[in-house]
Scaffold this active site. Structure first.
Site, PDB file in Angstrom:
ATOM      1  N   GLY A  46      50.222  34.679  42.617  1.00 33.01           N
ATOM      2  CA  GLY A  46      50.489  35.847  41.773  1.00 33.01           C
ATOM      3  C   GLY A  46      49.269  36.191  40.956  1.00 33.01           C
ATOM      4  CD  GLN A  51      46.362  35.999  35.792  1.00 34.39           C
ATOM      5  OE1 GLN A  51      47.190  36.489  36.562  1.00 34.39           O
ATOM      6  NE2 GLN A  51      46.061  34.718  35.811  1.00 34.39           N
ATOM      7  CB  CYS A  94      48.027  29.955  34.795  1.00 35.73           C
ATOM      8  SG  CYS A  94      47.590  31.638  34.353  1.00 35.73           S
ATOM      9  CG  LEU A  95      44.943  32.086  39.848  1.00 36.93           C
ATOM     10  CD1 LEU A  95      44.951  33.407  40.598  1.00 36.93           C
ATOM     11  CD2 LEU A  95      44.239  31.004  40.672  1.00 36.93           C
ATOM     12  CG  HIS A 136      53.231  32.637  35.646  1.00 35.17           C
ATOM     13  ND1 HIS A 136      52.879  31.336  35.364  1.00 35.17           N
ATOM     14  CD2 HIS A 136      52.047  33.304  35.754  1.00 35.17           C
ATOM     15  CE1 HIS A 136      51.559  31.232  35.296  1.00 35.17           C
ATOM     16  NE2 HIS A 136      51.025  32.413  35.538  1.00 35.17           N
ATOM     17  CD  GLU A 137      51.764  36.471  38.023  1.00 36.61           C
ATOM     18  OE1 GLU A 137      50.928  36.899  37.206  1.00 36.61           O
ATOM     19  OE2 GLU A 137      51.589  35.439  38.676  1.00 36.61           O
ATOM     20  CG  HIS A 140      49.738  36.492  33.015  1.00 39.95           C
ATOM     21  ND1 HIS A 140      48.804  35.820  32.262  1.00 39.95           N
ATOM     22  CD2 HIS A 140      49.943  35.721  34.122  1.00 39.95           C
ATOM     23  CE1 HIS A 140      48.458  34.691  32.889  1.00 39.95           C
ATOM     24  NE2 HIS A 140      49.149  34.601  34.016  1.00 39.95           N
TER      25      HIS A 140
END
Ligand code: GNR
Ligand code: NI
Length: 174
Positions: A46, A51, A94-95, A136-137, A140
């Site tokens: 994702g 990000q 998480c990236l 999660h997204e 963000h």
């Protein structure tokens, strides 16, 4: 399409709230394509636009298991309309927090409304990994990271290490 640089915590932009899109045009579709490329090459399942430094409510997801069978999901202005009372625990990464993982408890299922790539209104019922990933997204988009669900002690420990990592990286670059 082009691959973008992923922003790593701590960075104040990751804590900002992304804005709703008024319309879906080619510029937005191009952005979504760049996000997909960035996510696949990371690799991740994702990615939220914030990000890559863009404060717009755009999300790309692909939770398909087989690498050769891509199943991208592109979400514009995603909103959770309802969540299940039952919860589930998944290990999250998480990236923007490379190298850190934690088990996070969230509602097991959620209903999400969004606008698709073609500009049409859509809805999906998500469960399992997809449900975790969508939540999660969307977090963000509101400036929330999974470490916010951990104790202050654990969160601060991870943040301290990330600050140190960034300093080391700057030494190499300079
Ligand atoms: O690649 C990712 N894996 C992942 C695993 C469990 C729960 C959520 C995720 S999302 C993450 C990519 C990312 O940082 N998206 O914002
Ligand atoms: Ni993330």
């Amino acid at each position: 399409m082009s691959k973008k640089k992923i922003i790593i915590e701590p960075d104040p932009i990751l804590r900002q709230k992304s804005i709703y899109l008024e319309k879906v045009d080619d510029e937005i579709r191009c952005l979504l394509d760049d996000m997909l490329e960035t996510m696949y090459s990371a690799p991740g399942i994702g990615l939220a636009a914030v990000q890559i430094g863009i404060l717009k409510r755009l999300v790309v997801i692909d939770v398909s298991k087989e690498k050769d069978k891509k199943n991208p999901l592109l979400l514009i202005n995603p909103e959770i309309i309802s969540k299940s009372k039952s919860t589930s625990i998944h290990e999250e990464g998480c990236l923007s927090l490379p190298g850190y993982f934690a088990e996070i408890e969230r509602p097991a299922e959620c209903y999400v409304k969004y606008i698709g790539y073609n500009g049409k209104k859509k809805e999906i019922k998500a469960s399992g990994l997809l449900s975790t990933c969508i939540q999660h997204e969307i977090d963000h988009l509101d400036g929330v990271l999974f470490i916010d669900y951990l104790s202050k002690l654990k969160r601060d420990m991870i943040l301290k290490k990330l600050v140190k990592q960034k300093k080391e990286l700057n030494k190499i670059v300079l």
